[in-house]
Design an enzyme around this catalytic site. Structure first.
Site: not given
Ligand code: NAD
Length: 473
Positions: A229, A263
């Site tokens: 997501e 998002c």
């Molecule tokens: P991010 O991708 O930076 O991090 C998300 C999570 O992934 C964190 O817990 C982080 O620690 C972890 N992570 C980082 N590197 C990783 C790796 N290599 N392997 C596994 N896990 C890893 O995103 P963010 O800045 O925390 O969140 C914002 C983003 O989330 C925005 O793009 C937003 O649109 C999206 N989002 C999507 C939805 C949806 O339902 N589509 C909902 C909320 C947020």
């Protein structure tokens, strides 16, 4: 592992820390969860429903503590209360729905008269959940709840940017030993997330597109399902026959609630040319009435930017837009208060699709508004995007709005409202384009992502069957 310092979004101070588990500790947690999972699965759905009911009560008992941690994590008040309440009601909803959804596989005839078919839903033993910072509690549990009811054990790693809620939440889980055997939170950053993917049987990831791609690649190497997501750049289309006051109010809410850090925020608005100017005036007037949440979290509607790195993205998108000719009708720049970074609701005009603010996810309370010659041009502009999470259409003619929705490359379309998937989780939807991958996290299908179908083919023929090589003499 080295501690990770955590920034307070209202003060800018690093006043908290988490210590991630090392690989052995993480592997031990996974081992314990796996060991307990079978008993959880075989205990039956009524038992799991009862355990989650007790947890629901424990959450209510610790409500203030958890909401207070969420407010410190995110700097905002109203959304933190809503977030908590929506998690509690979603436990209730899943407990109600799960028994029917898990009823499956009654004996039935096959194409061959003496072979009968039965089936089982077999849960994935250990589900991993990796979640972002914008709704820390809700997004850590949105997939975990149906997975638990399906009979899986679940390991959750929330974002390292908003981890304060984990401690009070763990206390509620500990109140219910049957649950703490199969539900664990670990604190950590991307390294812990990456290590988790090596240890679980299915991964649910909510976050950005670049991280989502890394998660999908790691999961593919292990042949485990990955439900992604990801980000969005949701468009809203306002047709000439729309109620403009209503459209402006809904779009303002959809674009600025939670300071645009969702998002499913409205991040682009296309308005049919005849009503472009009046719509812009109404939207700007409404946006100017919103207040920053200072000095207290409940003082206004617009809280701080939660992640410092997101403030940099917003500043970059604004600078790029201004350099290409955009004009701010209100708001327009980040401001600092007592160490927190805020962005007043910003309505931009003179925008076009060369600008980052129209193409990349901004994740701030910015509403760029662009005229469209007609509905066809509005649809073409809305679809001119790498993202396809959701969208909104406003029209006085519901049939015309539905016809436009059918042409939009987005997984959910709100009609005469905006960002409805933030509050309505019953409708099945999938993410289009780079906004995600895999089955619906909403509606009944969400639960079926956590089970595999096993077929039992039962030969009820007492004699020998025609396709075997050797028959008895
Ligand atoms: P991010 O991708 O930076 O991090 C998300 C999570 O992934 C964190 O817990 C982080 O620690 C972890 N992570 C980082 N590197 C990783 C790796 N290599 N392997 C596994 N896990 C890893 O995103 P963010 O800045 O925390 O969140 C914002 C983003 O989330 C925005 O793009 C937003 O649109 C999206 N989002 C999507 C939805 C949806 O339902 N589509 C909902 C909320 C947020």
């Amino acid at each position: 592992m080295a501690p990770i310092a955590v920034r307070n979004p209202r003060t800018g101070q690093y006043d908290y820390q988490i210590i991630p588990p090392d690989r052995d500790e993480l592997a031990a947690v996974c081992h314990r969860l796996r060991t307990a999972q079978l008993a959880w699965e075989t205990s039956g759905i009524e038992h799991r429903i009862a355990v989650l009911g007790h947890w629901q009560q424990a959450l209510q008992t610790h409500r203030d503590e958890i909401i207070s941690a969420l407010i410190t994590d995110t700097g905002r008040y109203h959304e933190s209360v809503l977030e908590f309440d929506s998690v509690v009601s979603s436990i209730e909803r899943w407990r109600r729905l799960a028994p029917d959804l898990l009823r499956y596989g009654e004996s039935r005839p096959s194409a061959v008269p003496f072979i009968r078919l039965e089936g089982r839903l077999t849960p994935y033993p250990l589900v991993g959940v990796i979640s972002p910072w914008n709704f820390p509690l809700l997004l850590s549990l949105i997939d975990a709840l149906p997975a638990l009811l399906a009979g899986c054990a679940v390991l959750i790693k929330p974002s390292e940017i908003t981890p304060r809620f984990i401690e009070p939440l763990r206390r509620t889980i500990a109140c219910e030993p049957a649950l703490s055997n199969v539900l664990q939170y670990v604190a950590g950053d991307g390294m812990t997330g990456a290590a988790m993917i090596e240890l679980v049987d299915l991964i649910c990831f909510t976050g950005s597109v670049p991280t989502g791609r890394r998660v999908a690649e790691a999961a593919a190497r292990r042949f485990i399902p990955a439900f992604l997501e990801l980000g969005g750049k949701d468009p809203a289309i306002v047709l000439a026959d729309a109620d403009l006051n209503r459209a402006a109010a809904a779009i303002l809410w959809g674009g600025t609630v939670n300071c645009g850090q969702s998002c499913l925020s409205i991040e682009r608005v296309y308005v049919e040319a005849p009503v472009y100017e009046p719509f812009l005036e109404i939207l700007t007037a409404q946006a100017q009435r919103l207040r920053l949440a200072i000095p207290e979290p409940h003082s206004g509607e617009i809280g701080p930017i939660i992640a410092a790195r997101q403030a940099e993205v917003i500043a970059d998108h604004l600078a790029d837009a201004y350099a290409r000719g955009a004009i701010a009708k209100c708001g327009g720049a980040l401001v600092e208060h007592s160490g927190g970074i805020y962005c007043p609701p910003t309505v931009l005009t003179n925008v076009n699709h060369t600008m980052k603010v129209m193409r990349e996810e901004t994740f701030g309370p910015i509403l760029p508004v662009m005229p469209a010659a007609d509905a066809d041009e509005a649809v073409a502009l809305a679809n001119d995007s790498d993202f396809g999470l959701s969208a909104a259409v406003f029209s006085g003619n519901p049939a015309a709005a539905r016809a436009i929705a059918a042409r939009l490359m987005a997984g959910a379309v709100s009609i005469n409202d905006a960002a409805l998937t933030a509050i309505i989780h019953d409708a099945e939807k999938q993410s289009f384009k780079f906004s995600g991958l895999g089955g619906s996290r909403m509606g009944p299908a969400a639960l079926h992502r956590f089970t595999r179908k096993q077929a039992l083919l039962v030969n009820a023929n007492p004699g020998y069957d025609p396709w075997w090589f050797h028959k008895e003499a």
